[in-house]
Design an enzyme around this catalytic site. Structure first.
Site, PDB file in Angstrom:
ATOM      1  N   TYR A 140       0.841  -1.209   0.000  1.00 51.64           N
ATOM      2  CA  TYR A 140       0.000   0.000   0.000  1.00 51.64           C
ATOM      3  C   TYR A 140       0.874   1.257   0.000  1.00 51.64           C
ATOM      4  O   TYR A 140       0.733   2.138  -0.852  1.00 51.64           O
ATOM      5  CB  TYR A 140      -0.932  -0.033   1.215  1.00 51.64           C
ATOM      6  CG  TYR A 140      -1.549   1.293   1.545  1.00 51.64           C
ATOM      7  CD1 TYR A 140      -2.408   1.929   0.650  1.00 51.64           C
ATOM      8  CD2 TYR A 140      -1.266   1.944   2.749  1.00 51.64           C
ATOM      9  CE1 TYR A 140      -2.961   3.166   0.950  1.00 51.64           C
ATOM     10  CE2 TYR A 140      -1.816   3.168   3.054  1.00 51.64           C
ATOM     11  CZ  TYR A 140      -2.663   3.781   2.146  1.00 51.64           C
ATOM     12  OH  TYR A 140      -3.196   4.999   2.448  1.00 51.64           O
ATOM     13  N   PHE A 207      -3.124  -5.736  19.814  1.00 57.65           N
ATOM     14  CA  PHE A 207      -2.154  -6.436  18.957  1.00 57.65           C
ATOM     15  C   PHE A 207      -0.722  -6.146  19.421  1.00 57.65           C
ATOM     16  O   PHE A 207      -0.059  -5.269  18.887  1.00 57.65           O
ATOM     17  CB  PHE A 207      -2.320  -6.009  17.499  1.00 57.65           C
ATOM     18  CG  PHE A 207      -3.640  -6.382  16.877  1.00 57.65           C
ATOM     19  CD1 PHE A 207      -4.362  -7.472  17.325  1.00 57.65           C
ATOM     20  CD2 PHE A 207      -4.161  -5.642  15.809  1.00 57.65           C
ATOM     21  CE1 PHE A 207      -5.577  -7.829  16.741  1.00 57.65           C
ATOM     22  CE2 PHE A 207      -5.364  -5.989  15.211  1.00 57.65           C
ATOM     23  CZ  PHE A 207      -6.073  -7.085  15.687  1.00 57.65           C
ATOM     24  N   ARG A 220       0.444   5.852  18.101  1.00 62.09           N
ATOM     25  CA  ARG A 220       0.058   6.462  16.828  1.00 62.09           C
ATOM     26  C   ARG A 220      -0.371   7.908  17.040  1.00 62.09           C
ATOM     27  O   ARG A 220      -0.761   8.295  18.136  1.00 62.09           O
ATOM     28  CB  ARG A 220      -1.133   5.694  16.201  1.00 62.09           C
ATOM     29  CG  ARG A 220      -0.794   4.273  15.779  1.00 62.09           C
ATOM     30  CD  ARG A 220       0.075   4.265  14.543  1.00 62.09           C
ATOM     31  NE  ARG A 220       0.380   2.927  14.080  1.00 62.09           N
ATOM     32  CZ  ARG A 220       1.404   2.187  14.508  1.00 62.09           C
ATOM     33  NH1 ARG A 220       2.211   2.661  15.441  1.00 62.09           N
ATOM     34  NH2 ARG A 220       1.628   0.985  14.030  1.00 62.09           N
TER      35      ARG A 220
HETATM   36  N1  UFG Z   1      -4.902  -2.257  16.822  1.00 61.89           N
HETATM   37  C1  UFG Z   1      -5.166  -3.105  17.884  1.00 61.89           C
HETATM   38  N2  UFG Z   1      -6.328  -3.816  17.842  1.00 61.89           N
HETATM   39  C2  UFG Z   1      -7.224  -3.725  16.832  1.00 61.89           C
HETATM   40  C3  UFG Z   1      -6.950  -2.842  15.757  1.00 61.89           C
HETATM   41  C4  UFG Z   1      -5.768  -2.124  15.782  1.00 61.89           C
HETATM   42  O1  UFG Z   1      -4.375  -3.233  18.821  1.00 61.89           O
HETATM   43  O2  UFG Z   1      -8.244  -4.422  16.875  1.00 61.89           O
HETATM   44  C5  UFG Z   1      -3.660  -1.465  16.848  1.00 61.89           C
HETATM   45  C6  UFG Z   1      -2.795  -1.672  15.631  1.00 61.89           C
HETATM   46  O3  UFG Z   1      -1.974  -2.805  15.800  1.00 61.89           O
HETATM   47  C7  UFG Z   1      -2.019  -0.356  15.591  1.00 61.89           C
HETATM   48  C8  UFG Z   1      -3.006   0.671  16.164  1.00 61.89           C
HETATM   49  O4  UFG Z   1      -3.993  -0.106  16.848  1.00 61.89           O
HETATM   50  O5  UFG Z   1      -0.919  -0.432  16.433  1.00 61.89           O
HETATM   51  C9  UFG Z   1      -3.687   1.503  15.094  1.00 61.89           C
HETATM   52  O6  UFG Z   1      -4.170   0.630  14.095  1.00 61.89           O
HETATM   53  P1  UFG Z   1      -5.063   1.116  12.857  1.00 61.89           P
HETATM   54  O7  UFG Z   1      -5.349  -0.085  12.035  1.00 61.89           O
HETATM   55  O8  UFG Z   1      -6.212   1.907  13.374  1.00 61.89           O
HETATM   56  O9  UFG Z   1      -4.117   2.136  12.081  1.00 61.89           O
HETATM   57  P2  UFG Z   1      -2.646   1.904  11.460  1.00 61.89           P
HETATM   58  O10 UFG Z   1      -1.723   2.750  12.280  1.00 61.89           O
HETATM   59  O11 UFG Z   1      -2.294   0.503  11.290  1.00 61.89           O
HETATM   60  O12 UFG Z   1      -2.861   2.447   9.979  1.00 61.89           O
HETATM   61  C10 UFG Z   1      -3.125   3.780   9.629  1.00 61.89           C
HETATM   62  C11 UFG Z   1      -3.980   3.820   8.383  1.00 61.89           C
HETATM   63  C12 UFG Z   1      -3.261   3.210   7.214  1.00 61.89           C
HETATM   64  C13 UFG Z   1      -1.939   3.895   7.041  1.00 61.89           C
HETATM   65  C14 UFG Z   1      -1.170   3.900   8.310  1.00 61.89           C
HETATM   66  C15 UFG Z   1       0.033   4.744   8.139  1.00 61.89           C
HETATM   67  O13 UFG Z   1      -5.172   3.141   8.616  1.00 61.89           O
HETATM   68  O14 UFG Z   1      -4.019   3.352   6.052  1.00 61.89           O
HETATM   69  O15 UFG Z   1      -1.940   4.437   9.383  1.00 61.89           O
HETATM   70  O16 UFG Z   1       0.740   4.814   9.271  1.00 61.89           O
HETATM   71  F1  UFG Z   1      -1.199   3.246   6.117  1.00 61.89           F
END
Ligand code: UFG
Length: 328
Positions: A140, A207, A220
């Protein structure tokens, strides 16, 4: 007139609402693959179709006096991109190629582009700055970086000026609670946490609790979708003043851990929100926090939502208002 590609999606629809509030005339192109009819502003002119369809795009540009484009029309799930990378190259990279060909053909010289923190990969510095190394760890992020490079060379050759906005973690919903986040499947932390008090899931999985962060969970940078939408409008205005092409991070410069987010959601919803420890999710960096100084200084971008509980509360109001999202 501003053409918003992907204007029926989560971030696209919030941007359309802000543009129309500011008196802009808006045209939306969306194929409704991940966007929703219910998220389309009634005052926008809507064309249902795919940006990869040259004939379709040609008609949209011919029928409207478009002076700038905001481009959100892309796939954005990290996990899916690892299983099906060619879908991401096709929709994101090739889709952008066809869109740029239409801009070139119709002499439109301004485009604002939805990019991502995933272009950086594992960060070399925290907070991350725009000049830091870009080495995506997933397909992505790689396609978004390829799209940024395509803009660079289209600027060089055809003088199409672009502003690329690299988002960190987008959250929250419109103040009216009429539009908000509605993904299927949902993978983002805040909507998943809120499914617990909504009675749609038993618990939220954490996670990984052994990351190198202050409480062991991932950190984040969460930013409200309306603040993000406003950055797009400032970017269009900047291009209209004759700016060169630019890249900006959009975040609030502050990190929150998964555990802190769950705690904040407990306060907002007044619900105990049960948690369960789970394995790390593949490809998750420990910490992603933006330096948004460049956007603050150059775009004069200022956040309205600086409190994480206010961001979660706006999402909570949306989910309470529409527990099944846009589905009737
Ligand atoms: N998480 C959990 N449990 C869950 C879902 C998420 O612990 O059920 C954690 C993830 O592991 C991560 C954090 O929560 O550490 C945030 O997860 P998200 O999926 O909400 O967001 P991400 O940081 O993975 O991703 C976001 C955008 C992506 C982008 C990325 C860039 O959704 O499209 O930021 O950093 F690519």
């Amino acid at each position: 007139m501003i053409l918003v590609c992907g204007g029926a999606g989560y971030i696209g629809s919030h941007t359309v609402f802000e543009l129309i509030d500011q008196g802009e005339e808006v045209i939306i192109v969306d194929n409704l693959q991940t966007g929703h009819k219910g998220a389309i502003h009634k005052k926008a002119k809507f064309y249902e179709g795919n940006i990869k369809d040259r004939t379709f795009l040609d008609r949209v540009f011919r029928e409207n006096e478009i002076d700038a484009v905001i481009h959100f029309a892309a796939n954005s799930l990290v996990g899916e991109s690892m299983e099906n990378p060619l879908k991401y190259y096709d929709n994101n990279v090739y889709g952008t190629q066809v869109l740029l060909e239409a801009l070139h053909k119709h002499h439109v010289k301004k485009i604002v582009f939805s990019s991502t923190a995933a272009t950086y990969g594992e960060p070399e510095n925290i907070p991350i700055r725009e000049n830091d190394r870009t080495e995506p760890t997933n397909a992505y992020g790689e396609t978004k970086l390829a799209m940024e490079k395509m803009f660079k060379w289209a600027d060089f050759a055809y003088g199409i000026k672009y502003i690329s906005l690299r988002y960190f973690n987008v959250a929250g919903a419109h103040v009216s609670a009429q539009i908000g986040e509605d993904h299927n499947p949902e993978t983002h932390l805040i909507p998943l946490i809120l499914q617990v008090p909504l009675g749609k899931r038993e618990h939220i999985s954490i996670f990984g609790e052994d990351y190198d962060t202050y409480d062991g969970t991932c950190v984040r940078d969460y930013i409200h979708v309306t603040d993000l939408a406003n950055a797009h409008i400032l970017a269009v205005e900047k291009l209209r003043t004759g700016s060169n092409s630019k890249i900006y991070n959009l975040g609030n410069g502050e990190g929150f851990s998964v555990k802190e987010m769950i705690e904040a959601a407990r306060k907002v919803t007044n619900h105990p929100i049960k948690t369960v420890s789970a394995d790390r999710r593949a490809g998750d960096p420990a910490t992603l926090v933006a330096s948004a100084k460049k956007a603050t200084n150059e775009l004069k971008w200022h956040l309205k939502y600086t409190n994480i509980e206010d961001i979660i509360l706006s999402a909570w109001k949306w989910h309470q208002n529409k527990p099944n999202g846009f589905e009737e």
